[in-house]
Design a protein around this motif. Structure first.
Motif, PDB file in Angstrom:
ATOM      1  N   VAL A 143      -5.719   1.849   0.214  1.00 49.02           N
ATOM      2  CA  VAL A 143      -6.174   1.680   1.598  1.00 49.02           C
ATOM      3  C   VAL A 143      -7.697   1.736   1.560  1.00 49.02           C
ATOM      4  O   VAL A 143      -8.279   2.535   0.843  1.00 49.02           O
ATOM      5  N   ARG A 165       0.878  -4.692  12.752  1.00 47.86           N
ATOM      6  CA  ARG A 165      -0.256  -4.525  11.836  1.00 47.86           C
ATOM      7  C   ARG A 165      -1.287  -3.547  12.385  1.00 47.86           C
ATOM      8  O   ARG A 165      -1.882  -2.784  11.641  1.00 47.86           O
ATOM      9  N   ASP A 186     -11.130  -0.433   6.319  1.00 45.48           N
ATOM     10  CA  ASP A 186     -10.538  -1.038   7.519  1.00 45.48           C
ATOM     11  C   ASP A 186      -9.263  -0.323   7.933  1.00 45.48           C
ATOM     12  O   ASP A 186      -9.038  -0.055   9.109  1.00 45.48           O
ATOM     13  N   GLU A 187      -8.412  -0.021   6.930  1.00 38.68           N
ATOM     14  CA  GLU A 187      -7.152   0.657   7.273  1.00 38.68           C
ATOM     15  C   GLU A 187      -7.422   2.076   7.755  1.00 38.68           C
ATOM     16  O   GLU A 187      -6.724   2.589   8.627  1.00 38.68           O
ATOM     17  N   LYS A 234       0.188  -2.790   5.151  1.00 45.19           N
ATOM     18  CA  LYS A 234      -0.776  -3.682   4.496  1.00 45.19           C
ATOM     19  C   LYS A 234      -0.126  -4.475   3.367  1.00 45.19           C
ATOM     20  O   LYS A 234      -0.364  -5.663   3.215  1.00 45.19           O
ATOM     21  N   TYR A 235       0.707  -3.801   2.568  1.00 46.94           N
ATOM     22  CA  TYR A 235       1.325  -4.477   1.427  1.00 46.94           C
ATOM     23  C   TYR A 235       2.746  -4.936   1.735  1.00 46.94           C
ATOM     24  O   TYR A 235       3.500  -5.261   0.828  1.00 46.94           O
ATOM     25  N   GLY A 247       0.214   3.057   6.921  1.00 44.11           N
ATOM     26  CA  GLY A 247      -0.809   2.008   6.991  1.00 44.11           C
ATOM     27  C   GLY A 247      -0.793   1.162   5.725  1.00 44.11           C
ATOM     28  O   GLY A 247      -0.870  -0.075   5.774  1.00 44.11           O
ATOM     29  N   ALA A 248      -0.654   1.826   4.589  1.00 40.64           N
ATOM     30  CA  ALA A 248      -0.609   1.096   3.320  1.00 40.64           C
ATOM     31  C   ALA A 248       0.671   0.277   3.222  1.00 40.64           C
ATOM     32  O   ALA A 248       0.663  -0.857   2.743  1.00 40.64           O
ATOM     33  N   ASN A 307      -8.394   2.034  11.145  1.00 44.78           N
ATOM     34  CA  ASN A 307      -7.281   1.552  11.965  1.00 44.78           C
ATOM     35  C   ASN A 307      -6.172   2.587  12.142  1.00 44.78           C
ATOM     36  O   ASN A 307      -5.191   2.336  12.815  1.00 44.78           O
TER      37      ASN A 307
END
Lengths: 546, 166
Positions: A387, B158, A390-391, A194-195, A190-191, A394
């Motif tokens: 994170v 995502r 939200d992450e 995100k990045y 997830g991280a 998610n």
């Protein structure tokens, strides 16, 4: 004009699946299978219900997993109502004189013992000496009985032939070490999304592969497989699709290379998932079930088993796709612009990601299990707010639930003796260890073409494990190898758009047709599985078991 | 796959026919419904909702007999049940003030000037419906082949979400 679609009403197919599932759940309770305890009968009902619900999906597959755990608690745990409301019929002994007691004849077990209830559910054996008897009662001598003792009347009562566990046994599946391992993987992935670590790594890895179509395909497959070994196959495929959609759009519409490249991504993602324990959930089912038997498979050990297989299959897929779908043009130009995120949080992520992977693969040296290591990124990334909420919301929690249901089902199947009983229905000893491996591999691959890979593994792994435990096969390593070959087989079932989410994504783009995927998928399984069997025969025994 | 309707409101039948023809490529997933006036549009919306179908996009002319297009769009914007619907003003005759109202009060997401090009209209519909699918949170895969694949793939990446379990 408007059509009146009643999509929210339960459709007949779902109603049918629900009915069949419930009927099969109840069926074992009306039958009496020899050699199977009542708890085993109940577990068989849960197994059949889970199989029907997982395959026909009248409710979401993760909901079925939760239902499995719920049913186990209700029917198979000390805290469940079935256990709470049941008692073993009992009687108290009548004092005759001194240490001599009159007891009902039915209370005498075998020749010289009675069962004394300890808490209404479990009983201890107390030896007695029979001094006299008539039709209904016997007199016995014992210094361990009292007027308070409760003697079991029905020695065959179901509560006595199975030690009912606490519900924590089933609830533990939700926080099983392998689930924590996956949670760590999810947080890292997830991280990374995100990045944009995954996208930037893709860029860097792809650059040296140049512009020749064959090279480009090789680079794309290598990146996809590598990323999907650590991230979800679905997220990896989706990201790689954004990379290839622009190049496919520039190709001549009748250039068959577009089909090849659109197949290369999902296939590489499916195969790449085999490479590490966290690559794909079926691996977790196998590892979790082995852990339940005290067998630990280290992260690095799994990779040594799996990576050679993955490399060989990827190479074959690459060769096959280029042969069947050759490129017309000479050059494929990918847009590899972009730069790494260098914010403080991103740097923290790179460091945590690198260190975690390093610790995972070096388990043999430091001895920390991969699940312990997985806690590190969970703590570090949340503590440093790499994170955020939200992450966390998610994260694919339902995948964890799905796996937990599979693990819990396996636990109950072992504990109640159901798995061993099911295994006993087939004369495995006539086959030999190697044939058994082949059967499991093909069945897993076949099934997972049509149902979720995780579900296929959940249904098959408990059987494979108990076959290994039962001692029907002479080979000591077959326990581990049976479980692993099922995980591998489950990942190789990828002939249809519905087989795996990566396949579904590739198909959704409209770049290829189902026959393309089906033909290639079948060929890959037919080549990949025998490669796995050969490794299972010659390489794997050197790495696991003894 | 549940169908998601495109609604086109215009008082000229020729325009309605042309729009339906131009968007025919999307028809399997996004059928076009047409209305000749604001009142007819609202009645149609009611019928679509009664049959539990969804409305994802509205193309609305401005100058029409009865309620004008911008006022209709302002009214629809206020409805909670249509808050994800994409609103496109589709006109050649909106004045400066009407246009300001359309942006500020009706919150239109796009402005298509008449006369339009077929490719342009199709592209606008694709973009807007892609945004709609992403905002609606539904599984984008069934709609992917008709829409902006790159954006939808990035969305899946995502969100890490599709309906098919692993």
């Amino acid at each position: 004009m408007l059509r009146n679609t009643q999509s929210h009403v339960m459709n007949p197919k779902k109603t049918f699946a629900l009915a069949v599932g419930l009927a099969l759940f109840l069926l074992p309770l009306f039958l009496d299978f020899e050699g199977l305890s009542l708890m085993g009968h109940i577990t068989l009902g849960i197994f059949l219900l889970a199989a029907v619900f997982w395959i026909l999906e009248p409710i979401p597959i993760y909901a079925t997993s939760l239902l499995v755990i719920f049913l186990q608690i209700v029917f198979l745990s000390v805290q469940g109502p079935l256990y709470q409301l049941s008692e073993v019929p009992s009687a108290t002994p009548l004092p005759v004189e001194g240490e001599v007691w009159e007891i009902p004849a039915a209370a005498l077990q075998e020749e010289d013992a009675v069962l004394v209830l300890e808490n209404g559910k479990q009983a201890g054996v107390v030896p007695v000496t029979v001094t006299g008897s008539n039709a209904e009662t016997v007199t016995v001598r014992s210094d361990e009985l009292s007027t308070e003792s409760r003697l079991v009347i029905d020695g065959d009562h179901w509560l006595l032939d199975f030690e009912v566990p606490s519900y924590t046994v089933y609830l533990n599946a939700l926080a099983n070490p392998i689930i924590i391992l996956f949670l760590g993987g999810f947080v890292l992935a997830g991280a990374a999304v995100k990045y944009q670590l995954d996208r930037n790594l893709t860029r860097v890895i792809l650059r040296p592969f140049g512009t020749k179509p064959a090279r480009v395909t090789m680079g794309l497959m290598l990146v996809t497989a590598t990323l999907s070994a650590f991230m979800s196959n679905t997220a990896t495929t989706a990201m790689m699709m954004t990379v290839i959609i622009p190049i496919v759009a520039q190709l001549d519409p009748d250039d068959r290379y577009r089909i090849g490249v659109a197949l290369a991504i999902p296939f590489a993602a499916n195969v790449g998932g085999i490479a590490t324990p966290i690559g794909t959930p079926p691996n977790a089912i196998a590892i979790g079930a082995l852990q339940a038997h005290g067998i630990q498979i280290a992260f690095g050990t799994w990779m040594m088993l799996a990576v050679p297989l993955v490399v060989v299959i990827l190479f074959f897929v690459w060769w096959l796709l280029l042969r069947v779908y050759p490129a017309k043009g000479e050059r494929i130009v990918l847009d590899l612009s972009g730069r790494f995120n260098v914010s403080g949080k991103a740097i923290t992520l790179y460091f945590v990601f690198g260190l975690t992977v390093l610790l995972w693969v070096s388990e043999a040296w430091h001895g920390l299990s991969s699940s312990v290591v997985a806690f590190f990124p969970i703590v570090a990334l949340t503590a440093f707010r790499v994170v955020e909420i939200d992450e966390i919301r998610n994260l694919p929690w339902e995948v964890l639930w799905l796996m937990a249901g599979g693990i819990a089902l396996g636990v109950a199947m072992q504990d109640t003796g159901l798995a061993e009983w099911l295994i006993g229905l087939i004369r495995w000893d006539l086959m030999g260890a190697f044939v058994v491996i082949c059967v499991f591999g093909f069945v897993a691959a076949g099934l997972s073409n049509f149902i979720s890979n995780t579900v296929a593994a959940s249904l098959l792994v408990p059987l494979a494990i108990s076959l290994g435990v039962s001692g029907m096969l002479a080979d000591a390593a077959s326990l581990e190898i049976n479980a692993i070959i099922i995980a591998v087989g489950a990942s190789l079932g990828m002939a249809l758009p519905i087989s795996t989410p990566p396949n579904a994504i590739a198909m959704s783009t409209g770049m290829l047709r189902t026959p393309d995927m089906a033909r290639m998928g079948v060929i890959i399984a037919l080549v990949g599985l025998p490669v796995a069997f050969v490794l299972a025969k010659f390489l794997w025994p050197l790495l696991v078991g003894n | 796959m549940e169908k998601i309707y495109i609604l086109c409101v215009d008082d000229e039948p020729d325009v309605l026919r042309a729009v339906a023809r131009d968007l025919a490529l999307l028809e399997e997933a996004f059928p076009v419904e047409t209305a000749a006036s604001a009142d007819e549009a609202k009645a149609l919306i009611g019928r679509i909702q009664e049959s539990r179908d969804e409305l994802g996009l509205i193309f609305c002319d401005h100058v029409m007999p009865g309620q004008n297009g911008v006022d209709l769009l302002i009214e629809l914007r206020g409805r909670l049940d249509l808050d994800l619907m994409r609103r496109v003003l589709f006109t050649g005759q909106a004045g400066h003030e009407d246009t300001v109202d359309a942006i500020n009060r009706a919150g239109i997401t796009h402005y298509v000037a008449k006369p339009w090009e077929r490719e342009e209209l199709l592209q606008v519909a694709r973009d807007e419906l892609t945004s709609y699918i992403i905002a609606s949170g539904r599984d984008p895969l069934p709609y992917m082949r008709y829409l902006d694949q790159e954006r939808l793939a990035e969305h899946v990446h995502r969100r890490n979400r599709t309906d098919t379990g692993q």
